[in-house]
Scaffold this active site. Structure first.
Site, short mmCIF file in Angstrom:
data_model
loop_
_atom_site.label_atom_id
_atom_site.label_comp_id
_atom_site.label_asym_id
_atom_site.label_seq_id
_atom_site.Cartn_x
_atom_site.Cartn_y
_atom_site.Cartn_z
N ALA A 270 0.82 -1.21 0.00
CA ALA A 270 0.00 0.00 0.00
C ALA A 270 0.86 1.26 0.00
CB ALA A 270 -0.93 -0.01 1.21
N GLU A 271 1.95 1.25 0.75
CA GLU A 271 2.84 2.41 0.79
C GLU A 271 4.30 1.99 0.90
OE1 GLU A 271 1.80 5.52 0.49
OE2 GLU A 271 -0.35 5.34 0.94
N THR A 272 5.15 2.77 0.24
CA THR A 272 6.59 2.73 0.46
C THR A 272 7.01 4.12 0.93
OG1 THR A 272 7.02 1.01 -1.19
CG2 THR A 272 8.86 2.44 -0.59
N CYS B 282 0.77 9.68 4.84
CA CYS B 282 0.49 8.27 5.12
C CYS B 282 0.85 7.96 6.56
CB CYS B 282 1.27 7.36 4.17
SG CYS B 282 0.99 5.61 4.55
#
Length: 267
Positions: free
Chosen positions: A47-49, A73
Site C-alpha cells: 500500500a505504501e513505500t 500516510c
C-alpha cells in the site's frame, strides 16, 4: 551495484501478518528521481513505500503507493519511526519528520506503542457523487469531504462490513480514496472504518492512519469525547488509539518488523 536498505514493518499490529505492511527505504543525502521512487514502490507492491533521509535534527519523508505519491500516510510514517527508533537510533524516544506536503510530523515512543502527531483534517458536508452511488449500491447517512478523501457515514458496523465495492466505479471519483465508517458494536471500541483507494492503486487498505485525521474530529464531536479507540475492519484489521487535540490529532499503535534487506540497483 548500488544497494539501498529496505525494511518492511507491519504497522498498527502487535505481531507480523496483521495490521498494514509498509516498506521503508533509507536514502543517504538526496532523493532519487521521482520515476525511480515510483518504480520501487510499484515493485514493492505494498500500500505504501516510505523514503526517509537523515538530516541534522529530523528526517525528510515521502510516501508512494504503487501508483502515485501521496500527501500523507500514517502507517508508513509509523513504520519509518519503528525502523529509526528500534534499529537506527535506539537511544532516542522520538523522531521528527519533515514532509514537503504535510509539514512537521512527530512520532514518540509511548511504552509499547508509537504515537503519531498529525494535522487534523477539515471536513465539509457534500453531495454523494454518482460514481459512489454506482460503486457502493447503498446510500450513506452522511457524506463528508476532507482534503483528499470522501467520508461516508453509515448507521451500523454491519453495513460497513457488508460493503462490496465495484472498484471500476469507485476509481472514477476524484479523490485519494473513500473512507466508510459507523459506530462500533463492541462497547470497548468507539467507531469502525474501512478505506478504499483504487484511484491510488489500493483497492482496500488494511489500516489507514491518515484517514483517522478525518475520522477522529468527526467522531470526537459526535460522541463528545477526545480520547477514542478505532478499529479498521479490513481482513487484516488493526486498532488505532486516538486523541483529538483541536488542530492536531494523535494516533497510536503497535508495530512489528517483518523483514530487512537491500534493493539492488545498477550504478
Amino acid at each position: 551495484m548500488k544497494k539501498l536498505p529496505i525494511y518492511q514493518v507491519d504497522a498498527f499490529a502487535d505481531a507480523v501478518f496483521k495490521g498494514n505492511p509498509a516498506a521503508v527505504v533509507t536514502l543517504e543525502k538526496d532523493w532519487l528521481s521521482d520515476e525511480l521512487l515510483q518504480n520501487i514502490a510499484a515493485e514493492n507492491n505494498l500500500a505504501e513505500t516510505a523514503y526517509i533521509i537523515k538530516r541534522k535534527d529530523h528526517y525528510d519523508i515521502r510516501w508512494f503507493t504503487p501508483a502515485t505519491e501521496v500527501d500523507l500516510c500514517g502507517h508508513a510514517t509509523l513504520a519509518s519511526a519503528h525502523v529509526i527508533l528500534n534499529l537506527l537510533e535506539q537511544k532516542n524516544k522520538q523522531v521528527v519528520f519533515q514532509s514537503h506536503r504535510s509539514g512537521t510530523l512527530t512520532v514518540t515512543q509511548n511504552k509499547e506503542q508509537l504515537e503519531l502527531d498529525f494535522p487534523t483534517d477539515v471536513l465539509e458536508k457534500t453531495d454523494l457523487p454518482e460514481a459512489l452511488i454506482q460503486g457502493f449500491g447503498v446510500v450513506p447517512t452522511e457524506i463528508w469531504k476532507g482534503k483528499t478523501d470522501y467520508m461516508l457515514v453509515f448507521d451500523t458496523q454491519d453495513q460497513v462490513e457488508a460493503l462490496q465495492p465495484n472498484f471500476h466505479w469507485v476509481a472514477r471519483v476524484e479523490a485519494r480514496g473513500i473512507i466508510v465508517t459507523a459506530p462500533a458494536k463492541d462497547t470497548s471500541i468507539d467507531f469502525v472504518s474501512r478505506f478504499f483507494a483504487p484511484q491510488s492503486g489500493i483497492d482496500e487498505d488494511p489500516v489507514t492512519g491518515s484517514a483517522h485525521t478525518s475520522l477522529v474530529p468527526y467522531w470526537a464531536k459526535r460522541l463528545n469525547k477526545t480520547t477514542l479507540v478505532a478499529h479498521q475492519v479490513s481482513p487484516r484489521g488493526g486498532i488505532v488509539h486516538c486523541q483529538h487535540q483541536g488542530e492536531r490529532v494523535k494516533l497510536a499503535g503497535k508495530s512489528s518488523l517483518y523483514l530487512e534487506g537491500n534493493i539492488l540497483l545498477e550504478d
